[in-house]
Motif scaffolding. Structure first.
Motif, mmCIF file in Angstrom:
data_model
loop_
_atom_site.group_PDB
_atom_site.id
_atom_site.type_symbol
_atom_site.label_atom_id
_atom_site.label_comp_id
_atom_site.label_asym_id
_atom_site.label_seq_id
_atom_site.Cartn_x
_atom_site.Cartn_y
_atom_site.Cartn_z
ATOM 1 N N ARG A 20 0.837 -1.212 0.000
ATOM 2 C CA ARG A 20 0.000 0.000 0.000
ATOM 3 C C ARG A 20 0.869 1.259 0.000
ATOM 4 O O ARG A 20 0.538 2.242 -0.667
ATOM 5 N N ALA A 21 1.977 1.233 0.721
ATOM 6 C CA ALA A 21 2.869 2.398 0.765
ATOM 7 C C ALA A 21 3.463 2.695 -0.606
ATOM 8 O O ALA A 21 3.726 3.847 -0.938
ATOM 9 N N LEU A 22 3.651 1.679 -1.407
ATOM 10 C CA LEU A 22 4.261 1.860 -2.722
ATOM 11 C C LEU A 22 3.256 2.100 -3.836
ATOM 12 O O LEU A 22 3.565 2.773 -4.813
ATOM 13 N N THR A 23 2.058 1.557 -3.713
ATOM 14 C CA THR A 23 1.126 1.589 -4.840
ATOM 15 C C THR A 23 0.013 2.614 -4.711
ATOM 16 O O THR A 23 -0.550 3.032 -5.715
ATOM 17 N N CYS A 70 3.335 2.038 10.101
ATOM 18 C CA CYS A 70 2.141 2.153 9.271
ATOM 19 C C CYS A 70 2.562 2.414 7.826
ATOM 20 O O CYS A 70 3.740 2.637 7.537
ATOM 21 N N LYS A 71 1.603 2.433 6.903
ATOM 22 C CA LYS A 71 1.936 2.638 5.497
ATOM 23 C C LYS A 71 2.509 4.031 5.236
ATOM 24 O O LYS A 71 3.308 4.208 4.324
ATOM 25 N N HIS A 72 2.138 5.007 6.047
ATOM 26 C CA HIS A 72 2.647 6.366 5.849
ATOM 27 C C HIS A 72 4.128 6.449 6.229
ATOM 28 O O HIS A 72 4.923 7.081 5.536
ATOM 29 N N GLU A 73 4.483 5.798 7.336
ATOM 30 C CA GLU A 73 5.892 5.752 7.739
ATOM 31 C C GLU A 73 6.710 4.982 6.704
ATOM 32 O O GLU A 73 7.832 5.372 6.376
ATOM 33 N N ARG A 74 6.132 3.916 6.203
ATOM 34 C CA ARG A 74 6.800 3.122 5.180
ATOM 35 C C ARG A 74 6.967 3.942 3.897
ATOM 36 O O ARG A 74 8.004 3.893 3.248
ATOM 37 N N ARG A 75 5.930 4.713 3.546
ATOM 38 C CA ARG A 75 6.003 5.553 2.346
ATOM 39 C C ARG A 75 7.163 6.544 2.471
ATOM 40 O O ARG A 75 7.916 6.745 1.511
ATOM 41 N N VAL A 76 7.310 7.144 3.643
ATOM 42 C CA VAL A 76 8.417 8.080 3.854
ATOM 43 C C VAL A 76 9.749 7.365 3.664
ATOM 44 O O VAL A 76 10.653 7.885 3.002
ATOM 45 N N ARG A 77 9.873 6.168 4.183
ATOM 46 C CA ARG A 77 11.145 5.438 4.054
ATOM 47 C C ARG A 77 11.445 5.082 2.604
ATOM 48 O O ARG A 77 12.589 5.176 2.163
ATOM 49 N N PRO A 86 11.132 -3.547 -2.701
ATOM 50 C CA PRO A 86 11.327 -5.004 -2.728
ATOM 51 C C PRO A 86 11.249 -5.567 -4.145
ATOM 52 O O PRO A 86 10.525 -5.058 -4.997
ATOM 53 N N ALA A 87 11.985 -6.643 -4.379
ATOM 54 C CA ALA A 87 12.031 -7.262 -5.701
ATOM 55 C C ALA A 87 10.673 -7.821 -6.121
ATOM 56 O O ALA A 87 10.366 -7.874 -7.299
ATOM 57 N N GLN A 97 4.615 9.088 -8.468
ATOM 58 C CA GLN A 97 5.165 10.254 -7.776
ATOM 59 C C GLN A 97 5.938 9.887 -6.516
ATOM 60 O O GLN A 97 6.304 10.763 -5.743
ATOM 61 N N LEU A 98 6.250 8.633 -6.340
ATOM 62 C CA LEU A 98 7.025 8.199 -5.180
ATOM 63 C C LEU A 98 8.349 8.956 -5.132
ATOM 64 O O LEU A 98 9.137 8.902 -6.058
ATOM 65 N N GLY A 99 8.562 9.698 -4.073
ATOM 66 C CA GLY A 99 9.805 10.429 -3.882
ATOM 67 C C GLY A 99 9.947 11.701 -4.690
ATOM 68 O O GLY A 99 10.970 12.367 -4.619
ATOM 69 N N GLN A 100 8.909 12.072 -5.440
ATOM 70 C CA GLN A 100 9.002 13.225 -6.327
ATOM 71 C C GLN A 100 9.274 14.527 -5.592
ATOM 72 O O GLN A 100 9.968 15.393 -6.090
#
Length: 155
Positions: A20-23, A70-77, A86-87, A97-100
């Protein structure tokens, strides 16, 4: 019917939060120091303290044990490059827009066979220089300048 990375990968609830954090469409903005503002596609905004491991979301407050993210903390990482993607994640499903909006994103080695954030950067290849025209959810810049509204706004 297309399956998601989460459905193809036998995973735990914590790994589901990675998916969820990635997608999911989220905007990660640095607030200062190790503090970030994460806005979700529903328009909810949460504050993440990456150093102290805190988030203002209900999932963090009520469902997770100490030390679980949580997914928000994971998104930040993921967005800051602290974690490699992950592979097993399907690259086509990663939020473009991940990291944009996180400047100076460190590029980390993907020790698990995954890929770094640099592998997911998208070029601005449409006429107005923005990729979000191909998505239902606007990027932060287009929303911020009023070029595009969130789904359901302005109708």
């Amino acid at each position: 019917m297309q399956t998601t990375s989460a459905e193809r990968h036998e995973s735990t609830d914590l790994e589901q939060r990675d998916v969820r954090a990635l997608t999911e469409y989220m905007t990660t903005l640095p607030v200062g120091g190790d503090m970030y503002s994460v806005t979700t596609q529903s328009g909810s905004e949460y504050r993440v303290d990456a150093l102290e491991g805190r988030c203002t979301c209900p999932d963090k407050q009520y469902n997770l044990k100490d030390g679980e993210l949580c997914k928000h903390e994971r998104r930040v990482r993921f967005a800051t490059g602290q974690w490699a993607i992950p592979a097993w994640i399907d690259a086509d499903e990663v939020d473009a827009q991940l990291g944009q909006h996180v400047e100076g994103t460190p590029k980390v080695a993907a020790t698990d066979g995954g890929v770094t954030l640099a592998s997911f950067t998208t070029g601005d290849d449409d006429e107005d220089g923005c990729w979000c025209d191909d998505h239902d959810f606007p990027c932060f810049d287009c929303y911020n300048v009023g070029r595009r509204d969130l789904p359901g706004e302005g109708e």
